[in-house]
Scaffold this active site. Structure first.
Site, short mmCIF file in Angstrom:
data_model
loop_
_atom_site.label_atom_id
_atom_site.label_comp_id
_atom_site.label_asym_id
_atom_site.label_seq_id
_atom_site.Cartn_x
_atom_site.Cartn_y
_atom_site.Cartn_z
N GLU A 1 -6.46 4.76 8.17
CA GLU A 1 -6.37 6.32 7.70
C GLU A 1 -7.68 6.85 7.19
OE1 GLU A 1 -2.74 5.66 5.61
OE2 GLU A 1 -1.79 5.07 7.42
N SER B 1 3.86 -2.00 10.29
CA SER B 1 5.17 -1.97 10.70
C SER B 1 5.96 -3.13 10.35
CB SER B 1 5.55 -1.45 11.88
OG SER B 1 5.24 -0.14 12.47
N GLU C 1 -4.82 -4.98 10.79
CA GLU C 1 -3.84 -3.74 11.02
C GLU C 1 -4.09 -3.02 12.14
OE1 GLU C 1 -2.19 -2.67 6.68
OE2 GLU C 1 -3.80 -1.44 7.12
N HIS D 1 -9.32 1.13 5.12
CA HIS D 1 -8.16 1.52 5.71
C HIS D 1 -8.21 2.34 7.00
CE1 HIS D 1 -3.75 2.54 6.62
NE2 HIS D 1 -3.51 1.38 6.00
N LYS E 1 0.21 4.23 -0.29
CA LYS E 1 -0.49 5.36 0.23
C LYS E 1 -0.27 6.78 -0.63
CE LYS E 1 0.05 3.31 4.68
NZ LYS E 1 0.13 3.42 6.20
N ASN F 1 0.98 -1.28 0.14
CA ASN F 1 0.06 0.09 -0.11
C ASN F 1 0.90 1.14 -0.22
OD1 ASN F 1 -1.90 2.11 0.49
ND2 ASN F 1 -2.31 1.45 2.44
N GLY G 1 2.57 2.54 10.53
CA GLY G 1 3.94 3.61 10.56
C GLY G 1 4.26 4.04 11.87
P1 13P Z 1 3.58 0.74 7.59
O1 13P Z 1 3.86 -0.76 7.14
O2 13P Z 1 3.80 1.68 7.20
O3 13P Z 1 3.16 0.68 9.01
O4 13P Z 1 1.85 0.67 6.98
C1 13P Z 1 0.94 -0.32 7.18
C2 13P Z 1 -0.36 -0.12 6.45
O5 13P Z 1 -0.96 0.80 6.87
C3 13P Z 1 -0.72 -0.70 5.18
O6 13P Z 1 -1.89 -0.60 4.64
#
Ligand code: 13P
Length: 249
Positions: A95, A210, A165, A93, A11, A9, A171
């Site tokens: 976010e 992560s 997640e 997601h 982003k 992903n 992140g």
């Molecule tokens: P990270 O791997 O940067 O923690 O992000 C995970 C994520 O949100 C994948 O959708």
């Protein structure tokens, strides 16, 4: 029995140049036994899709509109994504849930739209740190799943991928321990099995948060972890491929 999917992903990262380099790097490398998918920002879907032709690497979007077509400025329909070559569409997601206030019901509607055109939704679920500390992780994940099952049925889940997640691991560099992740994955599969055991056995449940080349092997060796949804580490071809290669089997 279940294949392993490593999905990136991306982003809202990169530019045309870096996206091209990233795709070239991924295509040139060895993913081992894992299947790969990448989810670039929507404006690069066509470009990346063209580059992935015949590569065996699947394309996915980061979201999908909850309506079929019409006056929804800024949104992208499931049919459009399909036409651009997408196989997957990330929905729900964290976010999107937190920054854009997407409710469980809205996420369920987006999920249903993806299913309707034959896209495979990657449904993200997971608790915040506060929710984990309050001991309501399972209740939160169950609520997020139930909204989707209510609208699309267990048949909808059969056509999807689930990504657990934990919000506190995204992140942050704070990865869930293999035991913590496995426990929630087993809960999700058990919850689905209570409705349909065959579907529960087949559905892929990815871990996201992560994940990187040094922690992937242990996470991916857990019984109910069938792959990863990778953020930061998916922006480097070598790291993304190293995660994929850490799949045992
Ligand atoms: P990270 O791997 O940067 O923690 O992000 C995970 C994520 O949100 C994948 O959708």
């Amino acid at each position: 029995m279940r294949s392993v999917l490593i999905a990136g992903n991306w982003k809202m990262n990169g530019n045309m140049q870096s996206v091209i380099e990233l795709v070239e790097g991924i295509k040139a490398g060895d993913p081992g036994k894992a299947k790969l998918a990448v989810c670039p920002p929507a404006v690069y879907l066509m470009k990346v899709g063209g580059m992935l032709d015949d590569s065996g690497i699947a394309l996915g979007s980061q979201n999908v509109c909850d309506h079929e077509s019409g006056a929804y400025t800024g949104e992208i329909s499931a049919a459009m994504l399909k036409e651009c070559g997408c196989r997957y569409a990330i929905v729900g997601h964290s976010e999107r849930r937190s920054h854009y206030l997407e409710s469980d019901q809205l996420v369920a509607a987006r999920f249903a739209m993806a299913i309707a055109v034959g896209l495979t939704p990657i449904l993200c679920v997971g608790e915040t740190l506060l929710e984990r500390e309050q001991g309501v992780t399972e209740a939160v994940v169950a609520r997020q799943l139930d909204a989707v099952i209510e609208l699309s049925g267990i048949g909808g889940i059969a056509g999807s991928v689930i990504a657990y997640e934990p919000v506190w691991a995204i992140g942050t560099g704070k990865v869930a321990s293999p035991e913590q992740a496995q426990a929630v994955h087993a809960f999700i599969r058990g919850k689905l099995a209570a409705v349909d055991s065959e579907i529960a056995k087949r559905v892929q449940i990815l871990y996201g948060g992560s994940m990187n080349p040094s922690n992937a092997a242990e996470l991916l060796s857990q019984a109910d972890i069938d792959g990863g949804l990778i953020g930061g580490a998916s922006l480097k071809a070598d790291d993304f491929l190293a995660i994929a290669r850490s799949v045992q089997e």
